[in-house]
Design a protein around this motif. Structure first.
Motif, PDB file in Angstrom:
ATOM      1  N   THR A   1      48.288  43.758  32.152  1.00 17.37           N
ATOM      2  CA  THR A   1      47.212  44.372  32.937  1.00 17.37           C
ATOM      3  C   THR A   1      45.851  43.747  32.620  1.00 17.37           C
ATOM      4  O   THR A   1      44.938  43.828  33.436  1.00 17.37           O
ATOM      5  CB  THR A   1      47.144  45.895  32.714  1.00 17.37           C
ATOM      6  N   ASP A   2      45.724  43.130  31.462  1.00 14.15           N
ATOM      7  CA  ASP A   2      44.459  42.451  31.152  1.00 14.15           C
ATOM      8  C   ASP A   2      44.355  41.117  31.881  1.00 14.15           C
ATOM      9  O   ASP A   2      43.295  40.503  31.891  1.00 14.15           O
ATOM     10  CB  ASP A   2      44.298  42.244  29.642  1.00 14.15           C
ATOM     11  N   ASN A   3      45.451  40.670  32.477  1.00 10.48           N
ATOM     12  CA  ASN A   3      45.429  39.422  33.238  1.00 10.48           C
ATOM     13  C   ASN A   3      45.500  39.681  34.733  1.00 10.48           C
ATOM     14  O   ASN A   3      45.919  38.817  35.498  1.00 10.48           O
ATOM     15  CB  ASN A   3      46.581  38.515  32.794  1.00 10.48           C
ATOM     16  N   MET A   4      45.107  40.869  35.167  1.00 12.93           N
ATOM     17  CA  MET A   4      45.057  41.181  36.601  1.00 12.93           C
ATOM     18  C   MET A   4      43.616  41.500  36.965  1.00 12.93           C
ATOM     19  O   MET A   4      43.019  42.461  36.452  1.00 12.93           O
ATOM     20  CB  MET A   4      45.987  42.343  36.944  1.00 12.93           C
TER      21      MET A   4
ATOM     22  N   ILE B   1      44.212  34.946  37.639  1.00 13.41           N
ATOM     23  CA  ILE B   1      43.420  34.692  36.433  1.00 13.41           C
ATOM     24  C   ILE B   1      44.335  34.492  35.230  1.00 13.41           C
ATOM     25  O   ILE B   1      45.442  35.021  35.199  1.00 13.41           O
ATOM     26  CB  ILE B   1      42.420  35.857  36.174  1.00 13.41           C
ATOM     27  N   ASP B   2      43.844  33.716  34.280  1.00 14.12           N
ATOM     28  CA  ASP B   2      44.512  33.471  32.998  1.00 14.12           C
ATOM     29  C   ASP B   2      45.819  32.727  33.144  1.00 14.12           C
ATOM     30  O   ASP B   2      46.907  33.292  33.103  1.00 14.12           O
ATOM     31  CB  ASP B   2      44.711  34.787  32.225  1.00 14.12           C
ATOM     32  N   TYR B   3      45.661  31.429  33.304  1.00 20.39           N
ATOM     33  CA  TYR B   3      46.821  30.540  33.403  1.00 20.39           C
ATOM     34  C   TYR B   3      47.285  30.196  31.996  1.00 20.39           C
ATOM     35  O   TYR B   3      46.716  29.337  31.344  1.00 20.39           O
ATOM     36  CB  TYR B   3      46.439  29.277  34.167  1.00 20.39           C
TER      37      TYR B   3
HETATM   38 MG    MG Z   1      44.224  37.106  29.174  1.00 24.72          MG
END
Ligand code: MG
Ligand code: AMP
Length: 466
Positions: free
Chosen positions: A242-245, A252-254
């Motif tokens: 959820t921190d990468n949504m 985001i965040d590849y």
């Molecule tokens: Mg991240």
């Protein structure tokens, strides 16, 4: 010059910590995205890019901060994550909107926990490549402005050259940002974040009497469309925590992401995803799961009656699966070169998924109209023999051109990405630049980048890139 305007630092006190990036000891510019810099209205020399995007010097007007956030990682809640190796330098306002400029791999912050705050050249160049490809094919994504080698060695399994990525994002507001404050019972901060999200990403909603439910709807709409586009490309994010949504609806965040070659719904690349939680075919389910976590944080804003608020939220969550399915069908119609809508389209698409198990995802769509080049992609062409006449009848005239315009010829194929990153780590940037050029014109045939991995490349595994 970079004309910063730092609304996050100004408007959201108590959601970040001020902390400066580490100065890189011997920075060397590896790649600079000049067209993107121009679009953002930045005027800078290569020396300035090298210094500003490595932390060696702070650009005037920057106000570096580390943002707080929480997140469900592989289903388990971590109440405190935050920017452990990233610094938001500030925002720039352009005719296309407001954008964050953030450094990643730029040193420790109070959110670093056990981490060193650093990043290696390989993973930062991977993010650069994949995000620029996503942008080239029109998928909402953060962008990459530069990668600078720091001249510092970092320790992973082995010693690796360090690097900093300068990332551009519509914002870095995440589902996990809301979770951080909701979990601490800071309702005023959750509301402030929601108001900020509306003002920055969904300004049309600001007039609504209660804009918070429309906010959830809008994020659902953008994220459903986004994941459908990922699926169309065979993109596997790898860490859909959820921190990468992003609330903006950008990818985001590849990290340990990769593109599926042979179609297999269970495909997983990430070395840390033992259960296959973020496998290709699971991504639409995780979409709903993550959005439920966002909805939970917003529930108190929906209605003064908790029961009623929960009922409203649940109703919205039930709508995610059909919404995603509709987006997926839109993507598939385009990929199949279909004009208009027909009741049989969903069945046609579903039956194709059955027929192409094991064949190259990218080239199959690209070659649908040319049986001679399509056939060699398959071990067993039986199901396709039954399916193709149905598709031809539906697709009709001009399908070949539509396929060529909708389906990229070049994707960042894993063996080519790996080759480029390995060479870059050893000091040779030429394969990286050649691959970058090819993926920036993804609809142009460009051997060898068009071709699947040679047999023997084996089961591809990506590492978290920390
Ligand atoms: Mg991240
Ligand atoms: P990611 O897997 O990149 O989405 O990161 C998850 C969390 O771990 C975020 O809070 C990051 O800031 C943090 N993190 C990842 N790598 C490092 C590192 N090398 N040093 C400090 N924090 C890190």
């Amino acid at each position: 010059m970079i004309q910063f305007d730092n609304s996050w630092a100004r408007d959201l006190p108590g959601t970040f910590l001020r902390v400066a990036p580490d100065p890189a000891p011997a920075p060397r510019l590896l790649v600079l995205n000049r067209p993107l810099a121009d679009r953002l209205g930045l005027t800078l020399t290569e020396d300035q890019a090298r210094d500003w995007f490595s932390g060696a010097a702070l650009p005037p007007g920057a106000d570096p901060i580390a943002q707080a956030y929480a997140g469900h990682q592989f289903g388990g809640f971590s109440p405190q994550l935050g920017d452990g190796r990233a610094h938001l330098l500030g925002e720039v306002v352009t005719p296309e909107g407001r954008f964050d400029i953030q450094l990643k791999g730029s040193g420790r912050t109070p959110f670093s926990r056990g981490g060193d705050g650093k990043a290696a050249i390989g993973p930062m160049l991977r993010e650069y490549l994949i995000s620029e490809f996503m942008s080239a094919v029109g998928v909402p994504t953060t962008r990459s402005l530069a990668v600078v080698a720091t001249g510092q060695e970092i320790w992973r399994e082995t010693k690796l050259p360090g690097a900093v990525l300068a990332r551009v994002a519509a914002s870095h507001l995440r589902v996990g940002t809301f979770q951080f404050f909701a979990a601490r019972g800071e309702a005023d901060k959750v509301k402030a974040l929601a108001d900020y999200a509306i003002a920055r990403h969904y300004p049309d909603l600001a007039q609504a009497e209660n804009p918070y439910l429309p906010l959830l709807d809008a994020v659902i709409a953008r994220q459903a469309a986004l994941i459908a586009q990922w699926m169309g490309l065979g993109f596997i994010h790898g860490v859909m925590n959820t921190d990468n949504m992003a609330i903006s609806g950008e990818t985001i965040d590849y990290g340990p992401c990769a593109f599926m070659e042979a179609y297999a719904p269970g495909t997983v690349f990430s070395s840390i995803d033992h259960q296959g939680r973020y496998a290709y075919a699971n991504q639409p389910l995780i979409l709903g799961w993550n959005l439920a976590r966002l909805a939970e944080t917003l529930v108190p804003l929906f209605d003064p009656s908790q029961d009623k608020a929960i009922e409203i939220a649940n109703d919205r969550l039930t709508g995610i699966a059909p919404r995603y399915r509709a987006e997926w069908l839109t993507v598939m119609r385009r990929k199949l070169g279909l004009l208009g809508e027909d009741d049989g389209d969903a069945q046609l698409a579903d039956d194709l998924m059955e027929a192409i198990q094991g064949s190259d995802w990218t080239l199959t769509f690209r070659r649908l109209a040319d049986e001679a080049t399509l056939r060699p992609l398959f071990n067993d062409f039986k199901k396709m023999e039954a399916w193709l006449p149905r598709w031809r009848a539906r697709a009709g005239y001009g399908a070949a051109q539509r396929l060529a315009a909708a389906n990229p010829a070049v994707i960042p194929r894993n063996h080519k990405v790996e080759e480029a990153l390995t060479a870059a780590t050893d000091g040779d940037m030429a394969p990286f630049h050649a691959l970058l050029t090819a993926i920036q014109q993804p609809f142009t045939e460009a051997e060898p980048y068009t071709l699947p991995a040679p047999t023997g490349f084996g089961q591809y595994v990506t590492f978290c890139g920390t």
